[in-house]
Design a protein around this motif. Structure first.
Motif, PDB file in Angstrom:
ATOM      1  N   VAL A  19      50.084  -9.714 -14.383  1.00  0.00           N
ATOM      2  CA  VAL A  19      49.500 -11.039 -14.547  1.00  0.00           C
ATOM      3  C   VAL A  19      48.225 -11.266 -13.747  1.00  0.00           C
ATOM      4  CG1 VAL A  19      51.674 -12.119 -15.150  1.00  0.00           C
ATOM      5  CG2 VAL A  19      50.930 -12.118 -12.786  1.00  0.00           C
ATOM      6  N   SER A  20      47.988 -10.484 -12.718  1.00  0.00           N
ATOM      7  CA  SER A  20      46.746 -10.704 -11.988  1.00  0.00           C
ATOM      8  C   SER A  20      45.613  -9.997 -12.725  1.00  0.00           C
ATOM      9  CB  SER A  20      46.860 -10.190 -10.548  1.00  0.00           C
ATOM     10  OG  SER A  20      47.027  -8.810 -10.540  1.00  0.00           O
ATOM     11  N   CYS A  21      44.486 -10.659 -12.756  1.00  0.00           N
ATOM     12  CA  CYS A  21      43.351 -10.055 -13.445  1.00  0.00           C
ATOM     13  C   CYS A  21      42.070 -10.524 -12.777  1.00  0.00           C
ATOM     14  CB  CYS A  21      43.361 -10.418 -14.925  1.00  0.00           C
ATOM     15  SG  CYS A  21      43.276 -12.177 -15.239  1.00  0.00           S
ATOM     16  N   ASN A  22      41.032  -9.790 -12.990  1.00  0.00           N
ATOM     17  CA  ASN A  22      39.739 -10.163 -12.445  1.00  0.00           C
ATOM     18  C   ASN A  22      38.941 -10.888 -13.517  1.00  0.00           C
ATOM     19  OD1 ASN A  22      40.166  -9.002  -9.934  1.00  0.00           O
ATOM     20  ND2 ASN A  22      39.599  -6.980 -10.683  1.00  0.00           N
ATOM     21  N   LYS A  23      38.231 -11.879 -13.090  1.00  0.00           N
ATOM     22  CA  LYS A  23      37.434 -12.692 -13.985  1.00  0.00           C
ATOM     23  C   LYS A  23      36.047 -12.087 -14.047  1.00  0.00           C
ATOM     24  CE  LYS A  23      37.275 -16.865 -15.911  1.00  0.00           C
ATOM     25  NZ  LYS A  23      37.101 -16.527 -17.275  1.00  0.00           N
ATOM     26  N   GLU A  24      35.578 -11.769 -15.250  1.00  0.00           N
ATOM     27  CA  GLU A  24      34.246 -11.195 -15.380  1.00  0.00           C
ATOM     28  C   GLU A  24      33.172 -12.266 -15.296  1.00  0.00           C
ATOM     29  OE1 GLU A  24      33.904  -8.647 -18.747  1.00  0.00           O
ATOM     30  OE2 GLU A  24      35.698  -7.535 -18.204  1.00  0.00           O
ATOM     31  N   GLU A  25      33.301 -13.307 -16.115  1.00  0.00           N
ATOM     32  CA  GLU A  25      32.335 -14.396 -16.102  1.00  0.00           C
ATOM     33  C   GLU A  25      33.053 -15.723 -15.996  1.00  0.00           C
ATOM     34  OE1 GLU A  25      29.375 -14.659 -19.166  1.00  0.00           O
ATOM     35  OE2 GLU A  25      29.362 -12.497 -19.375  1.00  0.00           O
ATOM     36  N   PRO A  26      32.726 -16.526 -14.992  1.00  0.00           N
ATOM     37  CA  PRO A  26      33.391 -17.821 -14.906  1.00  0.00           C
ATOM     38  C   PRO A  26      32.944 -18.730 -16.055  1.00  0.00           C
ATOM     39  CG  PRO A  26      31.746 -17.596 -13.161  1.00  0.00           C
ATOM     40  CD  PRO A  26      31.817 -16.291 -13.884  1.00  0.00           C
ATOM     41  N   VAL A  27      33.878 -19.525 -16.546  1.00  0.00           N
ATOM     42  CA  VAL A  27      33.573 -20.506 -17.583  1.00  0.00           C
ATOM     43  C   VAL A  27      32.946 -21.715 -16.910  1.00  0.00           C
ATOM     44  CG1 VAL A  27      34.603 -21.992 -19.347  1.00  0.00           C
ATOM     45  CG2 VAL A  27      35.490 -19.690 -18.979  1.00  0.00           C
ATOM     46  N   GLU A  28      31.941 -22.271 -17.557  1.00  0.00           N
ATOM     47  CA  GLU A  28      31.248 -23.431 -17.000  1.00  0.00           C
ATOM     48  C   GLU A  28      32.201 -24.604 -16.830  1.00  0.00           C
ATOM     49  OE1 GLU A  28      27.911 -23.722 -16.198  1.00  0.00           O
ATOM     50  OE2 GLU A  28      27.706 -21.588 -16.566  1.00  0.00           O
ATOM     51  N   GLY A  29      31.993 -25.384 -15.813  1.00  0.00           N
ATOM     52  CA  GLY A  29      32.697 -26.651 -15.648  1.00  0.00           C
ATOM     53  C   GLY A  29      33.973 -26.592 -14.842  1.00  0.00           C
ATOM     54  N   ASN A  30      34.028 -27.385 -13.801  1.00  0.00           N
ATOM     55  CA  ASN A  30      35.212 -27.629 -13.000  1.00  0.00           C
ATOM     56  C   ASN A  30      35.900 -26.353 -12.506  1.00  0.00           C
ATOM     57  OD1 ASN A  30      36.683 -29.485 -11.664  1.00  0.00           O
ATOM     58  ND2 ASN A  30      37.949 -30.096 -13.381  1.00  0.00           N
ATOM     59  N   ILE A  31      35.131 -25.456 -11.962  1.00  0.00           N
ATOM     60  CA  ILE A  31      35.661 -24.209 -11.409  1.00  0.00           C
ATOM     61  C   ILE A  31      36.177 -24.479 -10.002  1.00  0.00           C
ATOM     62  CG2 ILE A  31      35.092 -21.848 -10.730  1.00  0.00           C
ATOM     63  CD1 ILE A  31      34.969 -22.387 -13.772  1.00  0.00           C
ATOM     64  N   THR A  32      37.354 -23.959  -9.696  1.00  0.00           N
ATOM     65  CA  THR A  32      37.910 -24.111  -8.356  1.00  0.00           C
ATOM     66  C   THR A  32      38.826 -22.925  -8.068  1.00  0.00           C
ATOM     67  OG1 THR A  32      38.962 -25.663  -6.827  1.00  0.00           O
ATOM     68  CG2 THR A  32      39.948 -25.488  -9.027  1.00  0.00           C
ATOM     69  N   ASP A  33      39.421 -22.921  -6.912  1.00  0.00           N
ATOM     70  CA  ASP A  33      40.387 -21.901  -6.537  1.00  0.00           C
ATOM     71  C   ASP A  33      41.776 -22.524  -6.537  1.00  0.00           C
ATOM     72  OD1 ASP A  33      38.271 -20.194  -6.181  1.00  0.00           O
ATOM     73  OD2 ASP A  33      38.261 -20.335  -4.002  1.00  0.00           O
ATOM     74  N   TYR A  34      42.762 -21.739  -6.909  1.00  0.00           N
ATOM     75  CA  TYR A  34      44.135 -22.194  -7.004  1.00  0.00           C
ATOM     76  C   TYR A  34      45.035 -21.228  -6.242  1.00  0.00           C
ATOM     77  CZ  TYR A  34      42.366 -25.029 -10.855  1.00  0.00           C
ATOM     78  OH  TYR A  34      41.654 -25.919 -11.601  1.00  0.00           O
ATOM     79  N   TYR A  35      46.246 -21.661  -5.970  1.00  0.00           N
ATOM     80  CA  TYR A  35      47.254 -20.793  -5.386  1.00  0.00           C
ATOM     81  C   TYR A  35      48.625 -21.227  -5.888  1.00  0.00           C
ATOM     82  CZ  TYR A  35      48.313 -24.466  -1.960  1.00  0.00           C
ATOM     83  OH  TYR A  35      48.682 -25.641  -1.359  1.00  0.00           O
TER      84      TYR A  35
END
Length: 129
Positions: A19-35
């Protein structure tokens, strides 16, 4: 119970890899970090046994990287983890005398609760609520 914990750690390591994966390109809008937070209770287990299971789960969950995602992406990854855990516990758990409740909570880095899911594990099955 000790044998279960060892098996559990190995199977959860595989889940984290799925389930863990690396994000290649962030999607525009409301980007944050989660846990993800995890709590475990019940099962007729003593506090030490519950602590060991929770510690093992938290160790695996820390490998699920949720940095730089929008809300929908974080929920999608969270739901994938919950589904994988449900599958891992699908045949239940030996050594428990009552239902074991595993609650996973997705939160923003600021602590805001986004979503929670609870797995109820019995001796022979697992249900998601």
């Amino acid at each position: 119970m000790k044998k279960f914990v060892q098996y559990f750690v190995l199977s959860m390591a595989m889940v984290a890899g799925i389930v863990s994966c690396n994000k290649e390109e962030p999607v525009e809008g409301n980007i944050t970090d989660y846990y993800i937070e995890c709590s475990v209770k019940g099962g007729g287990l003593n506090s030490q046994e519950l602590y060991e299971i929770q510690t093992d789960l938290n160790y695996i969950i820390q490998d699920v990287v949720l940095e730089g995602y929008n809300r929908d992406e974080a929920i999608y990854i969270f739901d994938g983890l919950v589904t994988e855990l449900k599958g891992e516990f699908g045949y239940g758990m030996d050594g428990i005398t009552e239902p074991l409740k595993i609650t996973l909570t997705l939160k923003t880095i600021n602590g805001k609760k986004i979503k929670a899911s609870t797995l109820t594990v019995t001796k022979d099955s697992c249900k998601l609520s």
